[in-house]
Write an enzyme that holds these catalytic residues in place. Structure first.
Site, PDB file in Angstrom:
ATOM      1  N   CYS A  13       0.838  -1.179   0.000  1.00  0.00           N
ATOM      2  CA  CYS A  13       0.000   0.000   0.000  1.00  0.00           C
ATOM      3  C   CYS A  13       0.881   1.240   0.000  1.00  0.00           C
ATOM      4  CB  CYS A  13      -0.920  -0.064   1.192  1.00  0.00           C
ATOM      5  SG  CYS A  13      -1.665  -1.683   1.341  1.00  0.00           S
ATOM      6  N   ARG A  38      -1.627   0.948  -6.395  1.00  0.00           N
ATOM      7  CA  ARG A  38      -1.156  -0.176  -5.596  1.00  0.00           C
ATOM      8  C   ARG A  38      -2.324  -0.947  -4.961  1.00  0.00           C
ATOM      9  NH1 ARG A  38       4.166   0.261  -2.681  1.00  0.00           N
ATOM     10  NH2 ARG A  38       5.573   1.196  -4.181  1.00  0.00           N
ATOM     11  N   TRP A  85      -3.978  -2.068   2.590  1.00  0.00           N
ATOM     12  CA  TRP A  85      -4.661  -3.260   2.088  1.00  0.00           C
ATOM     13  C   TRP A  85      -4.715  -4.262   3.231  1.00  0.00           C
ATOM     14  CZ3 TRP A  85      -6.581  -3.697  -2.908  1.00  0.00           C
ATOM     15  CH2 TRP A  85      -7.211  -4.912  -3.193  1.00  0.00           C
ATOM     16  N   ASN A 109       4.260  -0.364   5.843  1.00  0.00           N
ATOM     17  CA  ASN A 109       4.056  -1.362   4.797  1.00  0.00           C
ATOM     18  C   ASN A 109       4.905  -2.573   5.127  1.00  0.00           C
ATOM     19  OD1 ASN A 109       2.385   0.286   3.314  1.00  0.00           O
ATOM     20  ND2 ASN A 109       3.950   0.891   1.842  1.00  0.00           N
ATOM     21  N   GLY A 110       4.415  -3.753   4.816  1.00  0.00           N
ATOM     22  CA  GLY A 110       5.186  -4.963   5.065  1.00  0.00           C
ATOM     23  C   GLY A 110       4.468  -5.876   6.036  1.00  0.00           C
ATOM     24  N   GLU A 495       0.161 -15.703 -20.269  1.00  0.00           N
ATOM     25  CA  GLU A 495       0.023 -14.283 -19.951  1.00  0.00           C
ATOM     26  C   GLU A 495      -1.358 -13.767 -20.352  1.00  0.00           C
ATOM     27  OE1 GLU A 495       0.940 -10.361 -18.739  1.00  0.00           O
ATOM     28  OE2 GLU A 495       1.626 -12.371 -18.164  1.00  0.00           O
ATOM     29  N   LYS A 499      -4.026 -12.092 -17.747  1.00  0.00           N
ATOM     30  CA  LYS A 499      -4.604 -10.758 -17.913  1.00  0.00           C
ATOM     31  C   LYS A 499      -6.126 -10.803 -17.845  1.00  0.00           C
ATOM     32  CE  LYS A 499      -1.130  -8.398 -17.905  1.00  0.00           C
ATOM     33  NZ  LYS A 499      -0.791  -9.365 -16.864  1.00  0.00           N
ATOM     34  N   GLU A 502      -7.330 -11.508 -14.280  1.00  0.00           N
ATOM     35  CA  GLU A 502      -6.990 -10.413 -13.369  1.00  0.00           C
ATOM     36  C   GLU A 502      -8.020  -9.295 -13.403  1.00  0.00           C
ATOM     37  OE1 GLU A 502      -2.182  -9.993 -12.860  1.00  0.00           O
ATOM     38  OE2 GLU A 502      -3.059  -9.275 -14.725  1.00  0.00           O
ATOM     39  N   HIS A 518      -4.468 -33.833 -23.089  1.00  0.00           N
ATOM     40  CA  HIS A 518      -4.169 -34.468 -21.807  1.00  0.00           C
ATOM     41  C   HIS A 518      -5.058 -33.919 -20.693  1.00  0.00           C
ATOM     42  CE1 HIS A 518      -0.571 -36.618 -23.231  1.00  0.00           C
ATOM     43  NE2 HIS A 518      -0.434 -35.577 -24.035  1.00  0.00           N
ATOM     44  N   LYS A 636      -0.249  -3.648  -6.882  1.00  0.00           N
ATOM     45  CA  LYS A 636       0.799  -3.549  -7.896  1.00  0.00           C
ATOM     46  C   LYS A 636       2.112  -4.220  -7.528  1.00  0.00           C
ATOM     47  CE  LYS A 636       2.254  -2.256 -11.896  1.00  0.00           C
ATOM     48  NZ  LYS A 636       1.739  -2.994 -13.050  1.00  0.00           N
TER      49      LYS A 636
END
Length: 641
Positions: A13, A38, A85, A109-110, A495, A499, A502, A518, A636
């Site tokens: 954040c 973020r 967050w 943060n962390g 990818e 996307k 997400e 398979h 982010k």
């Protein structure tokens, strides 16, 4: 605080801190607004008002904090702000930052790894907690240190942090000092900004660009004391002074604005040709068929000794690394592997002195990738970082760095950072191949010339954005989608699926096309859109065979193919009735769902085939009305587990 990640990032954040002569609250809020990319679910400020530290917090978006400030203004010239967050504790006002203990206010943060143990000890000493967060522990530890006689704020913070294990970027102020902020960093980003009679700190550079471009990046294990006219940096461990010059950042605030596009993500998709040009500039020598990049830190002698290239990355960066593995093996003829950072750090991996470890990270701060870098270095491997942020932690910890030049990327779902990583990794493969003698001059020149022409070809693909939007409309009600590809088309399929899920929340899976029989083929029916990455390359015939298998089971094919490929267009239309309802939407009878890319050399095809998938995901999300730039549960940059 952390949350599940998007792409390769780790959710962090926002932190902003200011001390100077101006009213701090508007500066803090504007800085936090520039960090909204973020992701967050609450926000708050602590301001030294002259009456002590006063705080204001609100759940939800910054607009709610703005509204609260209008009702209860905070007047003062020193303050700290935060967007949170939720991890430890639900997203409510009590758990929002800043947290206060006595006269001390903290934003963080962390994650404090020993928070349960510390909380138990503090409660045993009679401390009462008002939140469920690990951050509040830091506030109480600083408060205790001050009450125990450590009257200088930096001494109290240093004492508190000596008891803490984990990742953190913190900013602390106290009611005893009206013009002082102390910040500290360990495994979590923190930058300082220098102004005229004003100083700043933030968790990311964009928060400060409206006010200053003179930046100092803190290293792990460092703290800084900010006053109106000075910044002093010291080691957390012993208080020894650190001298570091500031750097001038050439990003302008307008680079982080939408520039007329509806969303940052759409703007960043369209910025990719420019970003690739910036990444290539000054590095491609077509005359000598070589890559000029001494910053990689790999001499010809070292290149010839490499026994294995070991890629470490997470999320989107891991997909770029998978393409890089193909190129390294094909062009430099070195055995290569790709490992997910979060798996490496707990697997007790074996690195060899002959390994070249390539750490791929957009932010350059990804915690899991950083842990793998430290393990590789400890075992004697040579490490090269591929990152977008200058002087970030992973490049600083590496032996060499190959920076991409994507510029700020605000949308959570990465686009231009991904394609610039592809460009950088292809250059790395050529660089190694030329120094090992495995890549002939003519072949190197062919690849580099193709790469040089990619930006112009990207613009061709982007010119058909409306056609891709029409395809998105026809498949808008899909609940599940498959993405298939072979060779370097396989990581592009992964990818593309990432996307889509997400930002649109449609369930999507990417597979190597050869794996379809398979298991995944059991899912295919008339309601299942299947995206097939099938440009004309050495895998073309095999991939077309897979496309036909999808059609035989009435799957709805969306093909990414080479421009003018009439065979693919015919196959996509085959078996389609004159008027068909796909997911409830009328479909014209003579229109194939194809996304064309220019004919190009096989090595550069991933940089082109990914663009239609980015646009397809964007338009499906936008048409569904989701929050494209800040999708739910994602953020982010990921510096916590």
């Amino acid at each position: 605080m952390g949350a599940p990640s998007a792409g390769e990032c780790f959710p962090m954040c926002g932190i902003v801190a200011y001390t100077g002569s101006k009213d701090t609250a508007p500066i803090l809020v504007e800085g936090l607004r520039r960090l909204e990319y973020r992701g967050y679910d609450s926000a708050g400020l602590a301001v030294q008002t002259g009456k002590g530290v006063e705080i204001l917090r609100a759940v939800g978006k910054l607009a709610n904090l703005d509204a609260a400030l209008k009702k209860t203004p905070l007047a003062g010239t020193t303050g700290i702000g935060h967007t949170r967050w939720a991890t430890h504790g639900r997203p409510n006002e009590a758990n929002a930052h800043p947290h206060v203990a006595g006269k001390v206010a903290v934003v963080h943060n962390g994650i404090i790894e020993n928070h349960v143990e510390l909380r138990r000890e503090l409660e045993g000493r009679g401390v009462k907690f008002s939140s469920d967060t690990d951050t509040e522990i830091v506030a109480h530890l600083v408060d205790e240190a001050q009450k125990a006689g450590k009257t200088k704020l930096e001494d109290a913070v240093r004492h508190a942090l000596s008891q803490v294990r984990g990742a953190y970027a913190i900013a602390v102020l106290t009611g005893d000092s009206s013009e002082e902020i102390v910040v500290a960093k360990q495994d979590s980003p923190l930058v300082l900004g220098l102004g005229q009679d004003e100083m700043f700190a933030a968790s990311d550079i964009p928060a400060l660009l409206a006010y200053t471009r003179d930046i100092i990046l803190l290293d792990d294990g460092e703290m800084a004391r900010l006053t109106k006219g000075n910044i002093s940096i010291t080691k957390i461990s012993d208080g020894s002074p650190v001298t570091r010059a500031s750097k001038r950042i050439d990003w302008s605030p307008t680079q982080a604005e939408k520039g007329g596009y509806k969303h940052f993500m759409l703007k960043e998709i369209h910025e990719q040709p420019r970003a690739i040009e910036d990444t290539l500039r000054g590095r491609i020598d077509l005359q000598n068929a070589d890559v000029v990049a001494a910053e990689i830190g790999v001499s010809e002698e070292l290149a010839k000794k490499i026994g294995r290239v070991y890629f470490v990355a997470c999320g989107t960066s891991a997909h770029a690394a998978m393409a890089g593995r193909y190129w390294i093996e094909q062009l430099a003829r070195i055995p290569s592997t790709v490992e997910i950072g979060s798996e490496v750090r707990y697997r007790d991996p074996v690195f060899l002195p002959t390994d070249l470890v390539v750490a791929v990270s957009q932010s350059g701060e990804t915690l899991d990738t950083m842990a793998a870098v430290k393990a590789a270095k400890a075992q004697g491997a040579h490490v090269v970082a591929v990152a977008n942020v200058l002087d970030s932690a992973i490049p600083r910890a590496s032996d060499g760095a190959l920076y991409t030049h994507a510029g700020p990327e605000i949308g959570v779902a990465s686009t231009k950072c991904f394609t610039t990583q592809l460009a950088a990794l292809l250059m790395l493969a050529v660089y190694l191949g030329r120094r090992r003698g495995t890549l002939p001059v003519d072949q190197a020149r062919r690849v580099l010339d193709a790469l040089w022409h990619v930006p112009a070809q990207m613009r061709e693909v982007l010119a058909d954005a409306e056609g891709i939007k029409a395809i998105a409309k026809r498949h808008l009600r899909a609940r599940d989608m498959l993405f298939l590809g072979r060779g370097t088309g396989y990581p592009i399929a992964l990818e593309g699926a990432l996307k889509l899920k997400e930002i649109s929340y449609i369930h999507a899976e990417g597979y190597a096309a050869g794996e379809m029989k398979h298991g995944p083929i059991a899912l295919i029916d008339e309601e299942m859109p299947v995206v097939v990455v099938c440009p004309r390359d050495i895998h073309y015939e095999k991939t077309i065979s897979n496309l036909q298998e999808v059609k035989a089971r009435e799957g709805q094919v969306i093909a990414v193919c080479t421009k003018g490929d009439k065979d693919v267009a015919r196959l996509c239309l085959e078996g389609r009735p004159p008027t068909s309802l796909r997911h409830g939407t009328q479909a014209p009878p003579a229109e194939a769902d194809i996304c064309e890319v220019p004919d190009a050399q096989p090595e550069v095809l991933p940089l082109l085939t990914v663009i239609p998938l980015q646009l397809l995901s964007y338009y499906m999300a936008d048409l569904k009305g989701t929050d494209v730039d800040q999708p739910r549960n994602l953020a982010k940059t990921v510096t916590v587990e």
